[in-house]
Write an enzyme that holds these catalytic residues in place. Structure first.
Site, PDB file in Angstrom:
ATOM      1  N   LEU A 170       0.815  -1.210   0.000  1.00 21.89           N
ATOM      2  CA  LEU A 170       0.000   0.000   0.000  1.00 21.89           C
ATOM      3  C   LEU A 170       0.853   1.265   0.000  1.00 21.89           C
ATOM      4  CD1 LEU A 170      -2.956  -0.790   2.402  1.00 21.89           C
ATOM      5  CD2 LEU A 170      -2.962  -0.738  -0.073  1.00 21.89           C
ATOM      6  N   CYS A 171       1.885   1.260  -0.806  1.00 23.65           N
ATOM      7  CA  CYS A 171       2.660   2.493  -0.915  1.00 23.65           C
ATOM      8  C   CYS A 171       2.934   2.801  -2.377  1.00 23.65           C
ATOM      9  CB  CYS A 171       3.942   2.428  -0.087  1.00 23.65           C
ATOM     10  SG  CYS A 171       4.788   0.869  -0.208  1.00 23.65           S
ATOM     11  N   GLY A 172       1.941   2.643  -3.199  1.00 22.04           N
ATOM     12  CA  GLY A 172       2.048   3.048  -4.599  1.00 22.04           C
ATOM     13  C   GLY A 172       3.116   2.255  -5.332  1.00 22.04           C
TER      14      GLY A 172
END
Lengths: 134, 297
Positions: free
Chosen positions: B89-91
């Site tokens: 969940l960090c691009g």
């Protein structure tokens, strides 16, 4: 005002100190080194011990370092320390605990771990000595 | 037309997701600030270490006895240290680092260069495992849980040094995301072994001293200092990479979560619109039914 030497003390996490001083005494691996302005360029290793910042012949600050490196140029003295703490802030009891833990580690260490354990013991020893002198 | 109850369910679920993403964004922002400070404060140490090493390297030069870590072994077996994060969940943070690593590794595989991988962070291990499982020699996870500690870098460096001394590789490169800003992180390969003298810095120094190199006194001698300094330098460089990577991770996560929050907002708007329209249609239909029922009497 007398000429000053720029004293810098850096630990991996941050820059601890950067200020002009009259003289600084660094515990070099082969003996203490006093650094005054216009010292010739020098690189040496630092043993666990106490760095002393001096002003007009008196010690104004004492900082314990657990080894590292020191680079001296004509106008600067940079110490890269792995661990640094003001001597006044050392807890003598804690230092003794650390020493006894280190001694135990040395006595239990196998061939591979010996060097590391010995290093730790030397650091703890120097720390206790520094605490005692303060 | 979707029925009202389903729509209501969708709306509330998207709202909950939005709450989570916006909370994650907030957390990432707070962590980013701390990580960024950490990275900035650690810079002086790395810089000075580099400067010291550069001056020793110049003094020792290419002499016969120069340590292998400095001069290189002449071989071309590669070791890659890949720094990614433990969580997703960090691009594009993990994706871009792994993509670059894969590209390099495939190149190595194509021209027959031997290579090994050390992964830092759960994601880099998981993503590289499928293709290069037999090449991964060590994995470190849970690094920098509560801010990156120097000891963690020392641990990784110790592993690398040990492998180097066992003659398992010749060139070591660490690949990490260099922190540029919260929106941009740059995948940076940085060579650790052999020590690469920074040309730009050298030129800068020459300018300052007018080309005249200071002659250093060494105590004890160069070799002994180098023996201490080189492993220490590796730890420092790795520490720096970890700090940059951690700042980048939080930056990337913050941006990703910001986008997610905004998307969730748009989605809620759309869904609410549909919901209202449907409700209106249902009411109208009921009215028509009642009226036509009354007329029929």
């Amino acid at each position: 005002m007398a000429e000053m030497v720029e004293f810098e003390l850096v630990s991996p996490a941050r820059l601890l100190k950067s200020e002009p001083v009259e003289m600084v005494v660094v515990p070099g691996a082969e003996g203490d080194i006093g650094v005054l302005p216009n010292h010739s360029p020098l690189i040496c290793t630092v043993r666990p011990g106490v760095i002393k910042v001096m002003e007009s012949g008196k010690v104004t600050e004492e900082i314990f370092v657990a080894g590292g490196f020191c680079e001296v140029s004509t106008e600067r003295c940079t110490v890269l320390a792995e661990e640094a703490i003001m001597v006044a802030d050392i807890d003598a009891g804690e230092a003794r605990d650390r020493l006894s833990a280190a001694e135990k580690a040395v006595s239990e260490a196998d061939e591979d771990g010996m060097g590391k354990a010995e290093d730790e013991r030397r650091i703890a020893e120097a720390m206790v000595a520094a605490a005692a002198s303060a | 037309m979707a029925n009202l109850k389903d729509l209501k369910g969708r709306i509330s679920s998207v709202k909950k997701t939005q709450k989570i993403t916006s909370a994650m964004k907030m957390v990432a922002a707070a962590k980013l600030r701390r990580a960024q400070e950490g990275a900035e404060q650690a810079r002086p140490y790395a810089e000075r270490m580099n400067r010291m090493l550069t001056s020793i390297a110049k003094s020792v030069g290419d002499t016969e006895g120069a340590p292998k870590m400095l001069a290189g072994t002449g071989g071309n077996r590669q070791l890659y240290v890949v720094c990614a994060s433990d969580r997703g969940l960090c691009g594009g943070f993990n994706g871009s680092i792994v993509r670059e690593t894969r590209r390099r590794l495939r190149e190595c595989a194509a021209n027959g260069t031997e290579f090994k991988i050390v992964t830092v962070g759960r994601k880099s291990r998981d993503l590289l495992r499928r293709e290069f499982n037999d090449k991964i020699v060590a994995s470190f996870t849970d690094i920098g849980r509560r801010g990156v500690e120097f000891d963690e870098a020392v641990e990784i460096a110790a592993k690398i040094t040990e492998m180097f001394e066992a003659d398992e590789f010749d060139v070591c490169t660490v690949i990490y995301n260099k922190f540029q800003s919260a929106i941009s992180q740059i995948v940076t390969p940085h060579q650790l072994i052999p020590f690469a003298v920074d040309e730009a810095e050298e030129a800068e120094e020459d300018k300052q001293t007018g080309g005249a190199r200071a002659v250093f006194i060494f105590e004890p001698d160069e070799e002994e200092i180098l023996e201490d300094l080189l492993p220490r330098n590796i730890a420092t460089q790795i520490f720096q990479a970890l700090l940059e990577s951690s700042a980048s991770e939080h930056g990337a996560r913050m941006t990703a979560m910001d986008n997610a929050t905004r998307n969730a907002g748009d989605m809620i708007d759309n869904l609410t619109m549909t919901y209202n329209r449907t409700r209106q249609a249902v009411i109208t239909k009921e009215l028509i039914e009642i009226i036509s029922g009354a007329e029929a009497l």
